[in-house]
Design an enzyme around this catalytic site. Structure first.
Site, PDB file in Angstrom:
ATOM      1  N   GLY A  46       0.828  -1.191   0.000  1.00 19.80           N
ATOM      2  CA  GLY A  46       0.000   0.000   0.000  1.00 19.80           C
ATOM      3  C   GLY A  46       0.859   1.236   0.000  1.00 19.80           C
ATOM      4  CD  GLN A  51       3.492   5.688   2.791  1.00 21.36           C
ATOM      5  OE1 GLN A  51       2.442   5.163   2.438  1.00 21.36           O
ATOM      6  NE2 GLN A  51       4.567   4.994   3.134  1.00 21.36           N
ATOM      7  CB  CYS A  88       6.113   1.706   6.981  1.00 17.48           C
ATOM      8  SG  CYS A  88       5.527   3.289   6.349  1.00 17.48           S
ATOM      9  CG  HIS A 130       0.362   0.589   7.148  1.00 18.74           C
ATOM     10  ND1 HIS A 130       1.365   0.176   7.989  1.00 18.74           N
ATOM     11  CD2 HIS A 130       0.930   1.472   6.291  1.00 18.74           C
ATOM     12  CE1 HIS A 130       2.496   0.786   7.652  1.00 18.74           C
ATOM     13  NE2 HIS A 130       2.258   1.576   6.624  1.00 18.74           N
ATOM     14  CD  GLU A 131      -0.648   2.314   2.950  1.00 11.14           C
ATOM     15  OE1 GLU A 131      -0.275   3.512   2.938  1.00 11.14           O
ATOM     16  OE2 GLU A 131       0.154   1.377   3.073  1.00 11.14           O
ATOM     17  CG  HIS A 134       0.909   6.290   6.013  1.00 12.38           C
ATOM     18  ND1 HIS A 134       2.062   6.843   6.517  1.00 12.38           N
ATOM     19  CD2 HIS A 134       1.214   5.011   5.693  1.00 12.38           C
ATOM     20  CE1 HIS A 134       3.029   5.933   6.502  1.00 12.38           C
ATOM     21  NE2 HIS A 134       2.536   4.811   6.011  1.00 12.38           N
TER      22      HIS A 134
END
Length: 180
Positions: A46, A51, A88, A130-131, A134
């Protein structure tokens, strides 16, 4: 293909809450393509817009040969949890066991503004959580217990990439007025 540089731990954009997408236009579709190309090139499970330096609520995923994206996600998490290895792209070479919900229902939009619902368990659920973290300025190491987080920070400080130039560059994508 438009692979973008991935921001590393220490870059302030990774700790900034991303803004909701309001314009579902060609610029957003280009951002989704750039995220997808960068994620697949890395390779990763992902990648979230912050990012690559874009402060918008957009992410992509690649799990079990399925590639997808979600804009402005809202998550409903199961009470049942899973522990599993997590890493990550913004913290290269670091993996730790991290507790996440076992399943997730993610609602949001596709790049054209059409409503989307994604249901996932295990690895897909982990990637979506997880994404989405972010997008809220949260890194997976923030979810580790105190001892593991301390060990992770030690490893990060000793890594060859830590402390390298994390200069914030101007993204080719609109940033929702954040100036990132």
């Amino acid at each position: 293909m438009s692979v973008q540089p991935i921001r590393l731990f220490g870059d302030p954009v990774l700790r900034t809450v991303a803004e909701p997408v309001v314009d579902f236009d060609a610029e957003l579709r280009r951002l989704v393509r750039d995220l997808t190309d960068t994620m697949l090139d890395a390779p990763g499970a992902g990648l979230a817009a912050p990012q690559i330096g874009v402060g918008l609520r957009v992410f992509t995923w690649h799990v079990a040969d399925e590639v997808g994206h979600l804009v402005n996600p809202r998550l409903t998490l199961s009470e049942e949890t899973q522990d599993g290895e997590e890493g990550c792209l913004s913290i290269p070479g670091l993996t730790y066991d991290c507790r996440r919900a076992l399943s997730v229902v993610a609602r949001g939009f596709d790049m054209h503004g059409e409503p989307v619902t994604v249901q996932g368990t295990e690895r897909l659920a982990r990637a979506i959580q997880h994404e989405t973290d972010h997008l809220d300025g949260i890194l997976f190491i923030d979810r580790l217990d105190r001892e593991a987080r301390r060990a992770a920070m030690k490893t990060i400080r000793e890594s060859e990439w830590f402390g390298t130039d994390t200069q914030v560059r101007i993204s080719p994508h609109a940033t929702g007025g954040l100036g990132l």
